[in-house]
Design a protein around this motif. Structure first.
Motif, PDB file in Angstrom:
ATOM      1  N   VAL A 119       0.903  -1.138   0.335  1.00 47.39           N
ATOM      2  CA  VAL A 119       0.174   0.153  -0.226  1.00 47.39           C
ATOM      3  C   VAL A 119       0.769   1.618  -0.553  1.00 47.39           C
ATOM      4  O   VAL A 119       1.921   1.308   0.972  1.00 47.39           O
ATOM      5  CB  VAL A 119      -1.303   0.269   1.105  1.00 47.39           C
ATOM      6  N   LEU A 120       0.182   1.915  -0.697  1.00 50.70           N
ATOM      7  CA  LEU A 120       1.276   3.486  -1.484  1.00 50.70           C
ATOM      8  C   LEU A 120       0.789   4.191  -0.981  1.00 50.70           C
ATOM      9  O   LEU A 120      -0.776   5.355  -1.653  1.00 50.70           O
ATOM     10  CB  LEU A 120       1.477   3.149  -2.448  1.00 50.70           C
ATOM     11  N   PHE A 121       0.998   5.650   0.200  1.00 51.97           N
ATOM     12  CA  PHE A 121       0.184   6.869  -0.094  1.00 51.97           C
ATOM     13  C   PHE A 121       1.188   7.690   0.180  1.00 51.97           C
ATOM     14  O   PHE A 121       1.199   8.952   0.683  1.00 51.97           O
ATOM     15  CB  PHE A 121       0.090   6.460   2.016  1.00 51.97           C
ATOM     16  N   ASP A 122       2.673   7.505  -0.127  1.00 45.67           N
ATOM     17  CA  ASP A 122       3.252   8.713  -0.320  1.00 45.67           C
ATOM     18  C   ASP A 122       3.278   9.938  -1.321  1.00 45.67           C
ATOM     19  O   ASP A 122       2.318  10.154  -1.613  1.00 45.67           O
ATOM     20  CB  ASP A 122       4.346   8.292  -0.922  1.00 45.67           C
ATOM     21  N   LYS A 123       3.471  10.659  -0.400  1.00 44.43           N
ATOM     22  CA  LYS A 123       3.204  11.979  -0.388  1.00 44.43           C
ATOM     23  C   LYS A 123       1.476  12.380  -0.337  1.00 44.43           C
ATOM     24  O   LYS A 123       1.157  13.524  -1.047  1.00 44.43           O
ATOM     25  CB  LYS A 123       3.779  12.744  -1.464  1.00 44.43           C
ATOM     26  N   ALA A 124       0.945  11.850   0.842  1.00 49.96           N
ATOM     27  CA  ALA A 124      -0.602  12.379   0.328  1.00 49.96           C
ATOM     28  C   ALA A 124      -0.084  13.329   1.655  1.00 49.96           C
ATOM     29  O   ALA A 124       0.604  13.624   2.334  1.00 49.96           O
ATOM     30  CB  ALA A 124      -0.737  10.756   1.200  1.00 49.96           C
ATOM     31  N   THR A 125      -1.995  13.968   1.592  1.00 51.20           N
ATOM     32  CA  THR A 125      -2.424  14.561   2.728  1.00 51.20           C
ATOM     33  C   THR A 125      -3.897  14.614   3.209  1.00 51.20           C
ATOM     34  O   THR A 125      -4.318  14.311   2.362  1.00 51.20           O
ATOM     35  CB  THR A 125      -2.197  16.305   1.621  1.00 51.20           C
ATOM     36  N   PHE A 126      -3.700  14.400   4.782  1.00 49.23           N
ATOM     37  CA  PHE A 126      -5.445  14.441   5.329  1.00 49.23           C
ATOM     38  C   PHE A 126      -4.766  15.665   5.846  1.00 49.23           C
ATOM     39  O   PHE A 126      -4.302  15.697   7.076  1.00 49.23           O
ATOM     40  CB  PHE A 126      -4.242  12.758   6.310  1.00 49.23           C
ATOM     41  N   THR A 127      -5.770  16.169   5.566  1.00 48.02           N
ATOM     42  CA  THR A 127      -6.970  17.629   5.827  1.00 48.02           C
ATOM     43  C   THR A 127      -7.192  17.857   7.109  1.00 48.02           C
ATOM     44  O   THR A 127      -7.673  18.895   8.111  1.00 48.02           O
ATOM     45  CB  THR A 127      -7.557  17.984   4.921  1.00 48.02           C
ATOM     46  N   LEU A 128      -7.359  16.213   7.603  1.00 49.37           N
ATOM     47  CA  LEU A 128      -8.101  16.188   8.950  1.00 49.37           C
ATOM     48  C   LEU A 128      -7.170  14.579   9.524  1.00 49.37           C
ATOM     49  O   LEU A 128      -6.489  14.230   9.345  1.00 49.37           O
ATOM     50  CB  LEU A 128      -9.597  16.136   9.153  1.00 49.37           C
ATOM     51  N   ASN A 129      -7.877  14.389  10.872  1.00 48.09           N
ATOM     52  CA  ASN A 129      -7.856  13.635  11.248  1.00 48.09           C
ATOM     53  C   ASN A 129      -7.975  11.943  10.425  1.00 48.09           C
ATOM     54  O   ASN A 129      -8.958  11.543   9.830  1.00 48.09           O
ATOM     55  CB  ASN A 129      -8.721  12.973  12.564  1.00 48.09           C
ATOM     56  N   ALA A 130      -7.034  11.035  10.519  1.00 46.98           N
ATOM     57  CA  ALA A 130      -6.156   9.615  10.130  1.00 46.98           C
ATOM     58  C   ALA A 130      -6.312   8.603  11.030  1.00 46.98           C
ATOM     59  O   ALA A 130      -6.232   8.561  11.733  1.00 46.98           O
ATOM     60  CB  ALA A 130      -5.399  10.002   9.096  1.00 46.98           C
ATOM     61  N   ARG A 131      -7.163   7.984  10.819  1.00 48.32           N
ATOM     62  CA  ARG A 131      -7.223   6.737  11.863  1.00 48.32           C
ATOM     63  C   ARG A 131      -6.825   4.950  11.399  1.00 48.32           C
ATOM     64  O   ARG A 131      -7.669   5.176   9.918  1.00 48.32           O
ATOM     65  CB  ARG A 131      -8.783   6.851  12.937  1.00 48.32           C
ATOM     66  N   PHE A 132      -6.078   4.903  11.136  1.00 54.99           N
ATOM     67  CA  PHE A 132      -6.204   3.590  11.005  1.00 54.99           C
ATOM     68  C   PHE A 132      -5.539   2.686  12.392  1.00 54.99           C
ATOM     69  O   PHE A 132      -4.954   1.220  12.072  1.00 54.99           O
ATOM     70  CB  PHE A 132      -4.262   3.536  10.452  1.00 54.99           C
ATOM     71  N   ASP A 133      -6.676   2.263  13.768  1.00 53.65           N
ATOM     72  CA  ASP A 133      -6.775   1.188  14.653  1.00 53.65           C
ATOM     73  C   ASP A 133      -6.743   0.546  14.167  1.00 53.65           C
ATOM     74  O   ASP A 133      -7.369   0.019  13.444  1.00 53.65           O
ATOM     75  CB  ASP A 133      -7.635   1.989  15.774  1.00 53.65           C
ATOM     76  N   LYS A 134      -5.955  -0.612  14.723  1.00 47.47           N
ATOM     77  CA  LYS A 134      -5.970  -1.975  14.210  1.00 47.47           C
ATOM     78  C   LYS A 134      -6.065  -2.476  12.857  1.00 47.47           C
ATOM     79  O   LYS A 134      -6.494  -3.364  12.503  1.00 47.47           O
ATOM     80  CB  LYS A 134      -7.990  -2.367  15.157  1.00 47.47           C
ATOM     81  N   ALA A 135      -5.363  -1.511  12.165  1.00 54.38           N
ATOM     82  CA  ALA A 135      -5.150  -2.200  10.903  1.00 54.38           C
ATOM     83  C   ALA A 135      -3.776  -2.882  10.171  1.00 54.38           C
ATOM     84  O   ALA A 135      -3.285  -3.513  11.203  1.00 54.38           O
ATOM     85  CB  ALA A 135      -4.747  -0.764   9.601  1.00 54.38           C
ATOM     86  N   THR A 136      -4.348  -3.582   9.222  1.00 58.77           N
ATOM     87  CA  THR A 136      -3.449  -4.913   9.575  1.00 58.77           C
ATOM     88  C   THR A 136      -2.654  -4.870   8.239  1.00 58.77           C
ATOM     89  O   THR A 136      -3.240  -4.321   6.848  1.00 58.77           O
ATOM     90  CB  THR A 136      -3.928  -5.805   8.920  1.00 58.77           C
ATOM     91  N   PHE A 137      -1.173  -4.701   7.394  1.00 59.99           N
ATOM     92  CA  PHE A 137      -0.620  -4.258   6.270  1.00 59.99           C
ATOM     93  C   PHE A 137       0.439  -5.549   6.212  1.00 59.99           C
ATOM     94  O   PHE A 137       0.847  -5.454   6.993  1.00 59.99           O
ATOM     95  CB  PHE A 137       0.259  -2.769   6.340  1.00 59.99           C
ATOM     96  N   THR A 138      -0.211  -5.926   5.596  1.00 58.76           N
ATOM     97  CA  THR A 138       0.679  -7.507   5.564  1.00 58.76           C
ATOM     98  C   THR A 138       1.849  -7.378   3.984  1.00 58.76           C
ATOM     99  O   THR A 138       2.432  -7.412   3.966  1.00 58.76           O
ATOM    100  CB  THR A 138      -0.467  -8.435   4.633  1.00 58.76           C
TER     101      THR A 138
END
Length: 633
Positions: free
Chosen positions: A271-290
């Motif tokens: 998964v690629l989020f390079d140079k992304a912009t989150f203008t408000l809150n970003a939540r990845f609680d309990k996310a799984t990155f295989t």
């Protein structure tokens, strides 16, 4: 002549084959089966000379062959019918797909909504076409989009979305010969609001079909498995992929407007989020990155939460900016975690996080509080040249391999109480502007604090140093407290500078304690300390009082060329070997020293024991060896 023949062959191919194909597939197998049946009957049934019986056997063989031919014919007919129906289905799907895509290009929002739902229906009913449909929806979301109310530069060349609603108006003007007028800001905002709703529909369709449900082993019927997402450079509005499951996903250069929810999401691929912009809150609680998780140069304007997230492969957050709080509490990094040159403007929270392999925070800036309480670093932990502006808390953290804090700057309190360093702890040339707290910390391997600057209090009370403890040329501007500490191997403080009080009372030095060339500007207290091996204080300067009361010197004690400006107290000290104090100097002053009450290292005394300085007079005396007769008496 050739044209009719070609047409005939084409008709045969349209029916599923040619004449030769029919002979090979039908006639030859039937003949072979009939011959085999007849041969078998003649071998196992003896007709004798009865011609009638022979004729009956031949009839049975031919009947078997005919039946086989009928079965083959039925199979071929069924196959031809399936092929015809399949072709018809594919043509119907193609027509639906093309029509839905055309609807997405409509200037009417309702039609675009209909196109999205039509694509959803096609994908739901035809699993083999789901990835293609998702690709189309992602392509629609990747198209340029300007939010309602956003500033729109004038006379800017190029194509800008949304333009769909103005197409019909432009066509009417072209037909009537009228000059088209640029849409007003209000019209553009209205178009943008309508387009926003269409985009939310597209996002909801993706989210709906990427949720496997509560039981992954028995996923919901609406779940689309093994889907890849390519939303590179898209503008996503309040995206909610909570509980979704996807394969590879691309969000590079993507702008997330509003809340971005990825709680309990599973990325089975990279998964690629390079140079992304989150203008408000970003939540990845309990996310799984295989797969690999790449968040390089990402900007989190709001809070970023990764509590209890799992990163199975490498996690890259290099040069990422966290404007508000960044929470990675109880996160698990199975592979390398890289946060090099990242910026944490708010609090950085990694309490109870687990780093199985290398954790790299080189040149990282922590402007807010940084918390790594009870974190576990199984691999190397690198914080070289990092900057901690406020509190840095590593209390009860465990460092199994090397912990590197070389040239790190701690502006706020640095708390390492009860931390465990199993391998080397490297703090060379680090700067502690406020308090440095290492009380009850365990250093199993080498602890290096060479050329470290402690501006605030340095607290190592009851700390345990199993191997070498190196504080060479360290600077202690405020108090340095090592009371009750244990040094099992060499303890080196060569040329260290103690400006504040230095307290080593009740400290245990099992191996060599080397303070050669050190400077104690204020009080130095070693009361009840035990030096099992060599204790070297040669060329050491004690400007304040030097207290060695009830100290035990089991090994070689050296004070050669030491200077005692204040009171030097060795009351009840135990020397198991004669001490060395050649060229040691003591300053005598009325308020500082009374030679008659002072005690010196075993075997030494002041060369002028009864000197009484006058007011304001400064008198220096030297320590000289006591004659053997006096020493033995």
């Amino acid at each position: 002549m050739n044209a009719p023949k070609t047409a005939l062959m084409r008709r045969w191919r349209d029916r599923g084959g040619t004449w030769w194909w029919a002979i090979v597939v039908i006639v030859v197998p039937v003949a072979l089966i009939a011959a085999a049946a007849l041969t078998t009957l003649l071998l196992f049934v003896d007709p004798g000379n009865d011609e009638k019986t022979k004729i009956e056997l031949i009839k049975v063989g031919l009947t078997v062959g005919a039946g086989t031919g009928g079965v083959v014919a039925l199979v071929l007919t069924g196959r031809r019918q399936w092929s015809t129906e399949h072709d018809a289905t594919e043509r119907r799907l193609t027509e639906l797909y093309v029509k839905a895509v055309e609807q997405l290009g409509s200037d009417k929002p309702a039609v675009r909504h209909g196109g999205l739902y039509a694509l959803e229906r096609v994908a739901q009913d035809n699993p083999n076409h789901r990835q293609v449909v998702v690709d189309v929806i992602c392509a629609y979301l990747r198209a340029p989009f300007q939010l309602p109310g956003a500033a729109r530069p004038r006379n800017r060349p190029g194509i800008h979305r949304p333009l769909a609603s103005s197409r019909g108006f432009a066509r009417k003007c072209a037909a009537s010969g009228e000059q088209p007028q640029s849409p007003t800001v209000a019209e553009l905002d209205d178009v943008a609001r309508q387009e926003r709703e269409v985009r939310l529909t597209a996002q909801r369709i993706l989210a709906t079909h990427l949720k496997p449900g509560n039981d992954p082993k028995h996923p919901a019927k609406t779940f689309w498995k093994d889907i890849n997402l390519d939303l590179t450079s898209a503008t996503l509005i309040e995206l909610d992929l909570t509980g979704c499951w996807t394969n590879e996903a691309g969000f590079a250069n993507t702008t997330f407007v509003g809340l971005a929810l990825f709680d309990q999401v599973t990325f089975s691929g990279d998964v690629l989020f390079d140079k992304a912009t989150f203008t408000l809150n970003a939540r990845f609680d309990k996310a799984t990155f295989t797969g690999e998780a790449q968040f390089r140069e990402v900007t989190f304007v709001g809070n970023a939460r990764f509590d209890e997230a799992t990163f199975t492969r490498i996690a890259l957050f290099d040069k990422t900016t966290f404007t508000l709080n960044a929470q990675f509490d109880k996160a698990t990094f199975t592979s390398t975690a890289q946060f090099r040159e990242a910026t944490f403007t708010g609090n950085a929270l990694f309490d109870k996080a687990t780093f199985t392999r290398n954790a790299q925070f080189d040149k990282t800036t922590f402007t807010g509080n940084a918390r790594f309480r009870e974190a576990t670093f199984t691999g190397n932990a690198r914080f070289d040249a990092a900057t901690f502006t406020r509190k840095a808390r590593f209390d009860k953290a465990t460092f199994t391999r090397n912990a590197q804090f070389d040239k790190t700057t701690f502006t706020g309190d640095a708390e390492f109480e009860m931390a465990t360093f199993t391998s080397d702890a490297l703090f060379d040339m680090a700067t502690f502007t406020s308090s440095a707290l290492f009380d009850k910390t365990t250093f199993t391997s080498t602890a290096q604090f060479r050329e470290v600057t402690f501006v605030g209090a340095a607290l190592f009370r009851e700390a345990t140093f199993t191997r070498a403890a190196l504080f060479d040329m360290a600077t202690f501007t405020s108090n340095a407290l090592f009371s009750g500490a244990t040094f099992s191997s060499n303890a080196r403080f060569h040329e260290a500078a103690f400006t504040g009080d230095a307290l080593f009372d009740k400290t245990t030095f099992t191996s060599n304690a080397l303070f050669s060339g050190a400077t104690f500007t204020s009080n130095a207290r070693f009361d009840k300390t035990a030096f099992t091996s060599a204790a070297w204080f040669d060329k050491t300067t004690f400007t304040g009082d030097a207290q060695f009361r009830e100290v035990t010197f089991t090994g070689d004690a050296r004070f050669d060329e030491a200077t005692f400006t204040g009171i030097a107290q060795f009351d009840s000290a135990n020397f198991y070997m004669a001490a060395r104090a050649r060229e040691a100097r003591v300053r005598a002053a009325p308020t500082k020293l009374n030679f008659e009450r002072s005690s010196w290292p075993l075997g030494w005394a002041a060369d002028v024991p009864n000197v009484v300085p006058s007011d304001g007079e400064e008198v220096w005396v030297r320590l000289v060896p006591v004659p053997v007769t006096q020493l033995t008496s």
